[in-house]
Every structure is written in C-alpha cells, then in structure tokens.
Design an enzyme around this catalytic site. Structure first.
Site, mmCIF file in Angstrom:
data_model
loop_
_atom_site.group_PDB
_atom_site.id
_atom_site.type_symbol
_atom_site.label_atom_id
_atom_site.label_comp_id
_atom_site.label_asym_id
_atom_site.label_seq_id
_atom_site.Cartn_x
_atom_site.Cartn_y
_atom_site.Cartn_z
ATOM 1 N N HIS A 150 0.726 -1.213 -0.195
ATOM 2 C CA HIS A 150 -0.258 -0.107 -0.273
ATOM 3 C C HIS A 150 1.090 1.108 -0.105
ATOM 4 O O HIS A 150 0.250 2.229 -0.402
ATOM 5 C CB HIS A 150 -0.790 0.558 1.249
ATOM 6 C CG HIS A 150 -1.851 1.146 1.536
ATOM 7 N ND1 HIS A 150 -1.102 2.408 2.153
ATOM 8 C CD2 HIS A 150 -3.526 1.413 0.512
ATOM 9 C CE1 HIS A 150 -2.554 3.014 2.207
ATOM 10 N NE2 HIS A 150 -3.232 2.398 1.725
ATOM 11 N N ARG A 155 -15.344 1.068 -9.361
ATOM 12 C CA ARG A 155 -15.426 0.297 -9.306
ATOM 13 C C ARG A 155 -16.089 0.530 -8.290
ATOM 14 O O ARG A 155 -15.878 1.311 -7.318
ATOM 15 C CB ARG A 155 -14.547 -1.120 -8.520
ATOM 16 C CG ARG A 155 -14.939 -1.838 -8.187
ATOM 17 C CD ARG A 155 -13.968 -2.907 -8.091
ATOM 18 N NE ARG A 155 -12.816 -2.887 -7.100
ATOM 19 C CZ ARG A 155 -11.792 -2.899 -6.175
ATOM 20 N NH1 ARG A 155 -11.455 -3.982 -6.895
ATOM 21 N NH2 ARG A 155 -10.963 -2.687 -5.237
ATOM 22 N N ASN A 179 -5.872 -11.359 -8.873
ATOM 23 C CA ASN A 179 -5.121 -10.770 -7.486
ATOM 24 C C ASN A 179 -5.930 -12.249 -6.531
ATOM 25 O O ASN A 179 -6.093 -12.935 -6.329
ATOM 26 C CB ASN A 179 -5.697 -9.831 -6.296
ATOM 27 C CG ASN A 179 -4.259 -8.880 -7.169
ATOM 28 O OD1 ASN A 179 -3.522 -8.892 -8.256
ATOM 29 N ND2 ASN A 179 -4.287 -6.655 -6.633
ATOM 30 N N CYS A 232 -6.708 -5.469 -14.488
ATOM 31 C CA CYS A 232 -6.752 -4.393 -13.415
ATOM 32 C C CYS A 232 -5.965 -5.235 -12.376
ATOM 33 O O CYS A 232 -5.864 -3.671 -10.794
ATOM 34 C CB CYS A 232 -7.531 -3.485 -13.003
ATOM 35 S SG CYS A 232 -9.311 -4.585 -12.585
#
Length: 754
Positions: free
Chosen positions: A395, A537, A657, A705
């Site tokens: 992050h 999203r 992912n 993505c």
C-alpha cells in the site's frame, strides 16, 4: 469585427479569435499550408447574445448552486434553448454567409470552437466545447450556434464555477475551415518530445485525423533523424478503423479499413521527408519544438493545428537532488527497497497507531511499520514515507508512487532506529535513509515532477494501456503518464479516507453529503482524464478494513475476510447504501462526464449482474446509455461468462489477485503457501482465455486490472488472447506500453510471414 480570415490573424489576437484560430493564423501568415478558412470572432458571439437581449437571462440561468444536479441540468437546458432559439442578427448572419460564399457555396467545412479562455496555467478548458466536421452551408449557422451553446454544458458550468471564472467573462470564437478529405492523417512532434534533439516523430493512419487524436485507431509510428535526413525507424500497426466522409450524407463515419490496407504502411519515406521539411519551418517560426496535427489529400500536406511541446526536460542540476551518501557511509541509518523515487529531507514522525497521525505536519516524513488506507490524509501531507514492512507492491509503495511522494519500504527496523523529530534524508532511488543532523537549514527537496504524457515517446498500441488509481489526489499525476484511461478507480479508498464507515458517514452527515463526497472524488479523476475513460469500481472493502473505522465496531469478525462479506454481495444486501453509490455516478453523468464507466466487483453469476442492473435503473442510470461492467474475480464468474454477457454488460475486467487465489486455493498473504501463488498458472490462464473468447463473440470488451497485468509475460499472454485493454499501476504504464507494442509487432510480423 464579426468575421476574420485566418490569413489576417496572429498570436496576438487570442482574445478575439481564441487559441486555435490564432495558431492557424500564425501558420497561414508564414505561407505554411493550412486549409482556407475564417473565424466567427468572440465579438460576434458577444454581439449575438447582447443584440438578441438574451445575455442577462443567459447568465441568470447559469447562476445556480452547482451541487444541485437538477438545477445544473436545467441551467444547461435553458442556456441551450436561449442560444439555439434566438434569431440571428441580420448583420452577423450576413457577414458569416458572405464569408462562406467566398469559400465557395458548395464548400464542406469543419466548424470548431476556439475558446478565449483555455489552456491556462491553472485551468484547462480542453475538450469542453464542440467540433463539427463535414458541415454544409445549410447547417453552418446551426453548428456555429451549437458551438456557442457548448459553453454552457453542465460540465462546463460546473468547471468554471469551481475554477472561479465568471460566466460572463468567458467568450468563444468559432473556426470555419475547408474540410480536408484526408487520405491519411496524423500527428508529428518536430523534435524529440523528451530531449529536444533533432529527431521527428510521426504517427499516421488512414482517413481523417480524429481517429488518431481520439485513440480510435493504433497508427503507424515513424521516427526521422533530421540531422541525417533519414527515416530512422518504422513501426507499422494494424489499423482496423478509419474516419471518413459519407459521400451520401456528408457526415463523418467510422468504418473498417479494407483488409489489404490494414497492415500497409501509411507514409512513404518521401512523405515523411516532406513532413519533416514542413515541421522544421513550423519549429523555426515559433522558435521551439511543436506538436502538429496534419492531413494529406491527393498528395498535398495540410497543417490543421500546431502547439508547443512543453515536456522537453531540462536535466541540468538533476543530480543535485540526489543524496551524497554512499552505501558504506556512516550516515546511512536504515535501508530498504526504493519504492518511489526522489530524494527529500525532513523531520521524522514515528507513527505507531492511527491516533498518532495528527502529529504529521506538511512536509514531515512518516515512519511506520506499514501503512493502511485510513492513513491517507496524513500520507498526503508527508514528503516521504518509510516503512518496516512491505515491498514494491505494498500500500505504501503504490500510494506513494501515485502521489509522487518519496518512499522506502521493507526497512525492517526503521521504527526502532529512527526517532521523532530526527532530521533525516530519504533517498527513494537507492533505498537509504541517512542522518541529516547538522543540516538544520536545509529545505525539503523538491517533490518529483509528475511524468508527462510525452516525457518519453509513447508507442501506439491497438491494446489500450490504462492505469489503476487508488486515490483521487493522484489523478493529475496519473493522467500525465499518457495512459489511455483509468482501468480501476477504487471507491473504497474514498470512503476509508473519511475514517468512517459508509453507514457512520451517512448517519453523521446525511445521504446527500455521502453522495456528494463520492461524486467530488470521482469527478477529480474524470476531469483529469477527460475524455479518456475512467472505470470506477463500487465498494469492495473487506470487513477487517471497515472494522478499523469509526462505526466499524459492529462489522462481522471473519476468519478470512477476502472470502466473506464484501464486493457486490454486500452491496446487494444493503440496497439503500448501494443506491447512494449509484447516485454519485448519476450525478457525474448529469454533469456531462460521459467518460465515467461503472464496474461491479466480485460477481459470481448472471443473477448478481441482473440484480445490480435493476438497481442501476432504479437510480435513474440507463444501462443502454452508459458503459458498465463487472469484475471477473472468481472461477464461477469466468465459467458463467456467457450468461453474464447476455445480461447486457459492456465490459468485463479480470481481477487476477482474487482470481488466482480462488482458483489455486492459495492465500497470497499466507507466507506458508505464498510460493504457490502463480497468476500465470495454466488453470488461471485458461479461465482468462476462455472468458476473452466468449466476450469477443458477444462484442464485450475485456480488460485486466490485477497486479499480474504488470508482468511482461502476462501482457504477452493477454494480447495473444485478444484482450481489449490492460490496466497497470501508475509507475508501470510506460513499461507496459513498450511491452504491448513489441508483442503486437511480433504478431504482425508472424501474420505477414505466414
């Protein structure tokens, strides 16, 4: 002056004819080849609204609360009505038609807005006004009015108000120019867009240039060595579409390029040489490298626009920003992974818990074990971030690169070694933190400059290369990468940055405030990228992230939140809160942001999609008018691709992912089994390939993505499978563009050799 011929105007006339016309006038006055034309001046617009006595009512109509979406829509409707229905003043009408007669009464023209307030240092009005191609005399006056009316779209009204421009201070001119019925067209940089050396770059495609400028086609790419006067390299693309004039209606059409011309080279060496000669003349006239739009008809070259290249770097002194310490220097305190480049000095703030974030001031350096989304407000204030844990995809690393903040991750002992108020230097290139004691007069170093679209030549690819954005604050920096759009903007980061759960935010501030908060953050990105698409999203935060926020004490405690109450399943279970999310989209649509696309996360089957579509319609979002789609993150959704396509989606996007985790039963955050996590596993690739194949049958776009999109091997697999777009992290855009270009060229060569 109501009408001015382009041959009679120059750069000094911007306030009268606008930026576009002034540039064309400059070219014409120096005998450079532009299509003949004239400008309906800003004075003509002002004379029109004043002589018809609509000015006061017009500006009263747009004097509204821009946060009131209904008022904004009504303002656009009323302004448009006033302009389109007002009668033409005889003098203005006569002068325009007389000028058109001088062009030739059978002329076909381009009618293009030329605003007097655009491309300003602190406010860009680009893309907000209209352009019309292939206009005949019978439609001319109407198209001019429509250009004027485009000053008052919802988006333009909102933008001027936010930027502090009074509506009555902004005027507009209109360029009327003979259409070039182009056989081929494109763009050229007269010098290298990064270094300024004598290397010209040309992009070319068949038909009208709008296909190249809009990104509808992947053009050929040529480089030309101006010193040696030779074509240096040629990259021929597969040009699937072209924009042409319909011989029956006169309108502009997009049609397929004939099969025999798709892989044919557009420009000959002689044509590239001729473009270079003209480009040198343009550059010599302006005294600096230029970005030029051009067209060729029957062998004649025409220049359609020219603007300066502003991205040529001046690297003198760049090394001065680098730390002078060496690897074995005793001033090095800790080291780790250089996750975000640059060098900066400042005061260290050790952050061990969220309640310590308030001590981080503007320009301080955050030192923490790791970072989380709810640390975002402090991260925006920081000049650098240093963490004990994390890698290049953590992050801290991702957000720092998006913000342009220097970062080092994986230092292991930074929070133990460094202390509060210690003055340190962080070198994000080498991944070292050094002691700056005794340099108390040292000012924080300059933040790394955003990457600009042309800081490196951008390869043209048929596969769109987009970027992922976690935080709206990174929008301008992300737009500067030259990405073809945003493949993933995460709504949950907008919510988490408030430090409150959505339910708590609504309880404290009301539903309208929640909708406005989301819409404002979304609009920041939509504006920065307009007209490039921005795919947003809806909420997909797992319960453990919400539990850390105010109001999160009642969140379920789940053994594995990634398999739990998140994504669309949670939204469908809370339709009222989901509707508020959808209302934020609708607000942007009403403002005119037609580049926004809506995406639902973690769907399993067509039933999920149908229920979401129903809620879209209840929120007044027409799924037939706005692009929307879903994430393919579970084997179930991949295996139900046919039914999902039949449910009406415009696109699907692979979230590798989760798809990899769920396919292989591997938690990528579990160190015991993390070595078995492989996004290129044959089972994962099979699900992706078969989904792409089904989507192509239904004319549904496909994208990716997830983190794996940055892997060159995955890019090769995806392009070979026929994916439409690839979305990568901000720092990986250029590499992905280069890799995609190479893969596409290999496919072209293979097809030619066959």
């Amino acid at each position: 002056m109501l009408v001015a011929w382009l041959s009679a105007v120059s750069a000094s006339d911007v306030n009268i004819v606008g930026g576009k016309a002034a540039s064309l006038g400059e070219l014409s006055s120096h005998n450079l080849p532009i299509p003949t034309g004239f400008t309906v001046t800003a004075d003509a617009y002002r004379h029109f609204i004043e002589s018809t006595e609509i000015a006061d009512e017009l500006f009263d109509a747009v004097d509204i609360d821009i946060e009131d979406s209904r008022a904004l829509a009504e303002a656009e409707r009323r302004a448009r009505q006033l302009i389109l229905e007002a009668p033409w003043p005889d003098e203005t009408r006569s002068e325009i038609l007389s000028a058109f007669e001088d062009l030739g009464s059978d002329s076909i023209v381009a009618v293009r807005s030329s605003a007097t307030a655009e491309d300003l240092p602190d406010a860009s009005f680009a893309g907000q006004q209209e352009t019309f191609l292939n206009v005949s005399e019978s439609d001319l006056l109407d198209r001019i009015k429509r250009c004027w009316a485009s000053l008052f779209t919802q988006r333009a009204i909102y933008y001027r108000e936010e930027q502090g421009f009074a509506h009555h201070d902004v005027d507009i001119a209109v360029v009327v120019q003979r259409m070039v019925d182009a056989d081929k067209s494109g763009v050229m940089f007269t010098s290298h867009p990064s270094t300024g050396e004598n290397q010209m770059t040309v992009e070319a495609a068949w038909g009208l240039g709008e296909a190249v400028v809009s990104g509808a086609v992947s053009p050929d790419h040529y480089t030309y060595d101006r010193q040696d006067d030779t074509v240096e390299s040629v990259a021929v693309s597969t040009k699937k579409t072209m924009h042409v004039k319909d011989p029956k209606t006169g309108e502009t059409l997009e049609k397929s390029v004939p099969a025999e011309k798709r892989n044919e080279r557009v420009l000959s060496d002689v044509e590239v040489d001729s473009l270079s000669d003209i480009g040198e003349l343009v550059e010599d006239h302006y005294g600096q490298p230029q970005d030029v739009e051009w067209a060729i008809n029957d062998g004649e070259i025409y220049l359609l626009q020219s603007r300066p290249i502003t991205t040529i770097s001046d690297e003198s002194g760049a090394d001065d920003r680098r730390s002078e310490t060496t690897e074995d220097d005793t001033s090095v305190l800790v080291d780790g992974l250089g996750a975000s480049p640059g060098t900066v000095s400042g005061t260290a703030r050790i952050v061990g818990s969220l309640d310590q974030l308030d001590k981080v001031n503007e320009g301080d350096i955050i030192v923490s074990e790791t970072t989380t989304p709810d640390m975002m407000p402090a991260m925006k204030r920081a000049s650098a971030i240093v963490t004990d844990e994390g890698g290049m995809t953590s992050h801290a690393a991702i957000v720092s690169r998006e913000l342009g903040v220097v970062a080092i991750t994986g230092c292991e002992n930074a929070t133990d070694t460094l202390t509060d108020d210690q003055f340190i230097t962080v070198d994000g290139d080498r991944g070292v933190v050094s002691d700056s004691q005794g340099e108390t007069t040292m000012e924080p170093e300059e933040e790394p400059a955003p990457t600009s679209p042309s800081s490196q030549p951008k390869p043209m690819t048929g596969t769109e290369i987009k970027t992922n954005i976690s935080i709206p604050a990174a929008a301008e920096r992300a737009a500067g990468t030259g990405a073809d759009g945003v493949g993933l903007l995460r709504m949950e980061h907008m919510v988490i940055s408030t430090s409150k759960t959505p339910e708590q935010y609504v309880a404290d501030h009301g539903a309208n405030a929640f909708v406005n908060m989301l819409a404002d953050d979304m609009r920041t990105v939509a504006e920065a990228f307009y007209p490039r698409s921005v795919r947003i999203r809806t909420l997909d935060a797992p319960t453990d992230e919400f539990r850390q926020l105010e109001g999160g004490e009642d969140e379920p405690i789940e053994h594995n939140p990634m398999l739990g109450y998140r994504g669309l399943r949670r939204s469908l279970d809370s339709p009222e809160l989901f509707t508020h999310q959808l209302q934020a989209f609708e607000k942007l649509y009403e403002m005119g942001y037609d580049n926004v696309e809506l995406m639902f996360p973690l769907v399993n089957d067509a039933n999920d999609v149908t229920r979401a579509r129903s809620l879209m319609e209840k929120a007044d979002i027409d799924p037939e008018k706005h692009d929307w789609g879903v994430m393919i993150e579970t084997p179930a959704s991949a295996l139900c691709a046919t039914e999902i396509c039949e449910a009406g989606v415009d696109f699907v996007s692979f979230g590798t992912n989760d798809l990899t985790q769920y396919t292989l039963a591997v938690d990528r955050n579990n160190e015991t089994v993390a070595d078995r996590y492989d996004a290129l596993h044959p089972a994962v690739l099979r699900l992706i390939r078969e989904t792409i194949e089904i989507c192509r049958e239904y004319d549904v776009s496909t994208s990716i993505c997830g983190q794996a999109a940055s892997d060159p091997n995955m890019i090769q697999e995806l392009i070979n499978a026929g994916i439409t777009s690839i979305s990568v992290n901000l720092d990986a855009v250029h590499d992905a563009q280069q890799k995609a270009a190479r893969v596409e060229q290999e496919l072209i060569l293979e097809s030619v050799r066959e």
